[in-house]
Design an enzyme around this catalytic site. Structure first.
Site, PDB file in Angstrom:
ATOM      1  N   LYS A 201       0.860  -1.180   0.000  1.00 35.93           N
ATOM      2  CA  LYS A 201       0.000   0.000   0.000  1.00 35.93           C
ATOM      3  C   LYS A 201       0.896   1.228   0.000  1.00 35.93           C
ATOM      4  O   LYS A 201       1.482   1.585   1.007  1.00 35.93           O
ATOM      5  CB  LYS A 201      -0.897  -0.012   1.245  1.00 35.93           C
ATOM      6  CG  LYS A 201      -2.237   0.736   1.091  1.00 35.93           C
ATOM      7  CD  LYS A 201      -2.120   2.228   0.929  1.00 35.93           C
ATOM      8  CE  LYS A 201      -1.698   2.918   2.206  1.00 35.93           C
ATOM      9  NZ  LYS A 201      -1.633   4.426   2.020  1.00 35.93           N
ATOM     10  N   THR A 256       6.543   8.151  13.233  1.00 35.76           N
ATOM     11  CA  THR A 256       6.504   7.411  14.494  1.00 35.76           C
ATOM     12  C   THR A 256       5.080   7.268  14.997  1.00 35.76           C
ATOM     13  O   THR A 256       4.704   6.210  15.531  1.00 35.76           O
ATOM     14  CB  THR A 256       7.380   8.120  15.537  1.00 35.76           C
ATOM     15  OG1 THR A 256       8.753   8.049  15.098  1.00 35.76           O
ATOM     16  CG2 THR A 256       7.267   7.472  16.901  1.00 35.76           C
ATOM     17  N   GLU A 276      10.363   1.336  10.373  1.00 36.48           N
ATOM     18  CA  GLU A 276      11.430   2.331  10.160  1.00 36.48           C
ATOM     19  C   GLU A 276      10.749   3.688  10.231  1.00 36.48           C
ATOM     20  O   GLU A 276       9.999   4.076   9.335  1.00 36.48           O
ATOM     21  CB  GLU A 276      12.109   2.105   8.812  1.00 36.48           C
ATOM     22  CG  GLU A 276      13.439   2.821   8.685  1.00 36.48           C
ATOM     23  CD  GLU A 276      13.331   4.097   7.883  1.00 36.48           C
ATOM     24  OE1 GLU A 276      13.309   5.171   8.536  1.00 36.48           O
ATOM     25  OE2 GLU A 276      13.278   4.038   6.663  1.00 36.48           O
ATOM     26  N   CYS A 310      14.318  10.964   6.468  1.00 36.59           N
ATOM     27  CA  CYS A 310      14.230  10.652   7.893  1.00 36.59           C
ATOM     28  C   CYS A 310      15.558  10.826   8.618  1.00 36.59           C
ATOM     29  O   CYS A 310      15.585  10.992   9.835  1.00 36.59           O
ATOM     30  CB  CYS A 310      13.701   9.235   8.094  1.00 36.59           C
ATOM     31  SG  CYS A 310      14.575   7.984   7.136  1.00 36.59           S
ATOM     32  N   GLU A 407       9.916  16.290  14.475  1.00 30.73           N
ATOM     33  CA  GLU A 407      10.383  16.111  13.105  1.00 30.73           C
ATOM     34  C   GLU A 407       9.720  17.128  12.184  1.00 30.73           C
ATOM     35  O   GLU A 407       8.496  17.225  12.112  1.00 30.73           O
ATOM     36  CB  GLU A 407      10.083  14.690  12.628  1.00 30.73           C
ATOM     37  CG  GLU A 407      10.801  14.305  11.372  1.00 30.73           C
ATOM     38  CD  GLU A 407      10.671  12.832  11.049  1.00 30.73           C
ATOM     39  OE1 GLU A 407      11.638  12.257  10.529  1.00 30.73           O
ATOM     40  OE2 GLU A 407       9.607  12.253  11.331  1.00 30.73           O
TER      41      GLU A 407
END
Length: 504
Positions: A201, A256, A276, A310, A407
Site C-alpha cells: 500500500k 513514528t 522504520e 528521515c 520532526e
C-alpha cells in the site's frame, strides 16, 4: 529506453509517461489491473504546480481482502515450488526492467513526488535496481544450521537436530511518500528473496511509481499474486491491511505516530513487524573538522531531497571555535540555493510533497519563531504556485523547543554551539528519536570515544545520510524496530523452524 544522464533537465515528458498519466491508473491484484470495489478515486498532484496529474483507485477493506487472498494463493502455488535460483533469476529480470524503463520511472517520480529528477534517476531508479540485484543474490544463500543437542531422555538416546529458514508468509508493506519507488523495493526485494508474497500500500500522495513497479513484476515473470498493489488512504486501505488476519508480517516506513498504531495492531494477532520511523538526526562538528567538508555536510546532511528524509541532519551542534564559521557558511550557501521544479536538476530546493506537508513545515517554522529561535535568513513564505518552502536556519535555540524535538521533514535546520564535547553528546541524545547521527572530526580518538555514546542506529563519521544495501539500517528508541538492508533484512521475512529427529 534507458535512463538519461542524471544532471540532464527534462525538456519534454516522455510519451509513455504522458500515456500512463492519461490512462486510468489501476491497482494490480493477481494478474489483473482493477479499479476499487467502490469505484472511488483519489487525486494525485504535481507538487511543483499544485495541479492534478492523475487519479488512482481509493482502495478499501474489500480490495485489501482480494489482494491478500491473491497473495495467499500465490504462496501455496507456483511461487512456493520455484527453486531459489529461479527466484533469483526473476528478480534479476525485474532489476533489468527497472533500468530499461528508468527514464519513464524517474520522470513519473519527479512529477508525482516533486524531487529533483537527478535524485529520481540515481536513487529511485539506479539504487532500486542495484538493491533488487543485491537481494536477488541472497535468494540462493538462505540457510539453517545443525545443532548439537543434550537431550537425555530416554537414557542413551541420540538425536539429530537442525533449523530450517522458511518464508514468513504474506507481507503487508506500507511505504512513505519521500522515496516511493526506492522504499517499495526495500520492502519487496527481501520478501521475494525469502519466498514471501506481498501486498503493498503506497502513500496516497505518491502511488504512481509503485503501481508501475508492480506491473513490471508481472512482466518480469513473477507468478500472479506474488506482488499486489492496493492504492488508497492509510485510514482505510492501510488500516485494513494492518488488521487483515491473512497477513503474517508488516513492514512499515513512515512517521513514528503511525508506526505506533501499526505496532499495536500487529500485536493483536502477533504479526511480525518491522518499523522504520522518524528521526531528528544530530550532526556534531568539532573544532578540528575539515572545514572544506561543510558543503558536503549541508548538501547531503541537511538539504538533501529538500530536507524530506528521515535521517536529515536537522540539528547541528558546532563547537565554539567554528560556530560562527559554520553559521556564516550555512547562511551563504543556503541563500545561493535555487528553488524550483525538480524537472530541472539545477534547482536544489524542490517542493514539499503536498499542500498539507507544506503547511506543516511552515507551521514548524512559525513555532520556532514564536518560541524565540533566531532565524539567520528571515526567508519568509514562498509566493507562487506549487508546494514550496524557503529554507531556514535557526540559532539561539534550546533543547525544549519544538523545532529541536519534533520532526520537521523540510529544509529547516538549527545550529547550537557547544564547548565541552560531553555536553554535545548529551544534547545530541536528548530526543525520543535515534535513527541516524554524524560526527565531524579529523581526530581518530575523538571519533572512537564518542561513536559508542551516540544513541542512533547509524553513526556516520565525516559523512551523513549515506545508506548502503549491505549496511543494516534502522533506529534506536522511537525511530523504529528491526533493521533493513544486508543479512539483517532477511530475518524480517523468515521464520526459524527447529527440527529434532530421534535416531533409532
Amino acid at each position: 529506453m534507458q535512463i538519461a544522464r542524471p544532471d540532464t533537465a527534462v525538456e519534454e515528458i516522455l510519451p509513455s509517461v504522458a500515456g500512463f498519466l492519461e490512462s486510468p491508473v489501476m491497482m494490480v491484484i493477481g494478474n489483473e489491473k482493477v479499479a476499487s470495489d467502490t469505484s472511488e478515486t483519489l487525486a494525485v498532484f504535481n507538487p511543483a504546480t499544485g495541479q492534478k496529474i492523475a487519479e488512482v483507485p481509493k482502495g478499501n477493506a474489500q480490495d485489501i481482502d482480494k489482494a491478500v487472498r491473491a497473495a495467499r494463493g500465490a504462496l501455496k502455488g507456483e511461487w512456493s515450488r520455484m527453486r531459489p535460483a529461479d527466484r533469483q533469476r526473476v528478480m534479476l529480470k525485474l532489476a533489468d526492467l527497472i533500468e530499461a524503463n528508468g527514464e519513464e520511472l524517474a520522470q513519473l517520480e519527479t512529477l508525482n513526488n516533486g524531487k529533483s529528477v537527478m535524485l529520481s534517476r540515481m536513487i529511485e531508479v539506479g539504487a532500486s535496481a542495484d538493491y533488487m540485484r543485491y537481494m536477488a543474490g541472497w535468494a540462493t544463500k538462505i540457510e539453517g544450521s545443525t545443532i548439537d543437542v543434550s537431550i537425555s531422555v530416554p537414557p542413551g538416546a541420540k538425536y539429530h537436530a537442525y533449523t530450517r529458514k522458511e518464508p514468513v508468509g504474506v507481507v503487508g508493506a506500507i511505504t512513505p511518500w519521500n522515496f516511493p519507488l526506492n522504499m517499495a523495493v526495500w520492502k519487496i526485494a527481501p520478501a521475494l528473496a525469502c519466498g514471501c508474497t506481498v501486498v503493498i500500500k503506497p502513500a496516497e500522495e505518491t502511488p504512481l511509481t509503485t503501481v508501475r513497479l508492480v506491473e513490471l513484476c508481472l512482466e518480469a515473470g513473477l507468478p500472479p499474486g506474488v506482488v499486489n498493489v492496493v492504492t488508497g488512504t492509510g485510514e482505510e486501505a492501510g488500516a485494513a491491511l494492518t488488521a487483515h488476519p491473512g497477513v503474517q508480517k508488516l513492514a512499515f516506513t513512515g512517521s513514528t505516530e503511525v508506526g505506533k498504531l501499526i505496532g499495536v495492531q500487529a500485536m493483536q494477532d502477533m504479526k511480525r513487524v518491522t518499523l522504520e520511523l522518524g528521526g531528528k538526526a544530530p550532526m556534531i562538528m568539532f573544532d578540528d573538522m575539515d572545514m572544506d567538508q561543510l558543503g558536503v555536510a549541508a548538501g547531503i546532511g541537511v538539504f538533501f531531497n529538500s530536507g524530506q528524509t528521515c535521517c536529515a541532519g536537522t540539528r547541528i551542534y558546532a563547537q565554539k571555535g567554528i560556530f560562527d564559521k559554520v553559521c556564516d557558511f550555512l547562511a551563504d550557501m543556503t541563500r545561493s540555493l535555487s528553488i524550483g521544479s525538480g524537472l530541472d536538476p539545477a534547482n536544489q530546493i524542490n517542493p514539499m510533497v503536498s499542500a498539507k506537508h507544506q503547511s506543516h513545515v511552515n507551521a514548524c517554522i512559525a513555532r520556532g519563531l514564536a518560541q524565540g529561535a533566531k532565524p539567520l535568513l528571515n526567508s519568509g513564505s514562498y509566493e507562487g504556485p506549487g508546494f514550496f518552502v524557503r529554507p531556514e536556519i535557526f540559532t539561539a535555540v534550546d533543547q525544549k523547543m519544538s523545532i529541536m524535538q519534533d520532526e520537521v521533514f523540510g529544509p529547516v535546520v538549527t545550529v547550537t554551539p557547544f564547548k565541552d564535547p560531553d555536553d554535545a553528546i548529551v544534547m545530541a541524545n536528548d530526543t525520543r528519536f535515534g535513527l541516524g547521527a554524524s560526527i565531524w572530526t579529523t581526530n581518530l580518538n575523538t571519533m572512537h570515544k564518542y561513536v559508542p555514546q551516540i544513541e542512533a542506529g547509524t553513526v556516520w563519521v565525516n559523512a551523513h545520510n549515506l545508506p548502503d544495501q549491505n549496511m543494516p539500517f534502522g533506529g534506536y528508541k522511537q525511530s523504529g524496530i528491526g533493521r533493513e538492508h544486508g543479512r539483517a533484512a532477511l530475518d524480517n521475512y523468515l521464520e526459524t523452524k527447529s527440527v529434532c529427529i530421534a535416531l533409532g
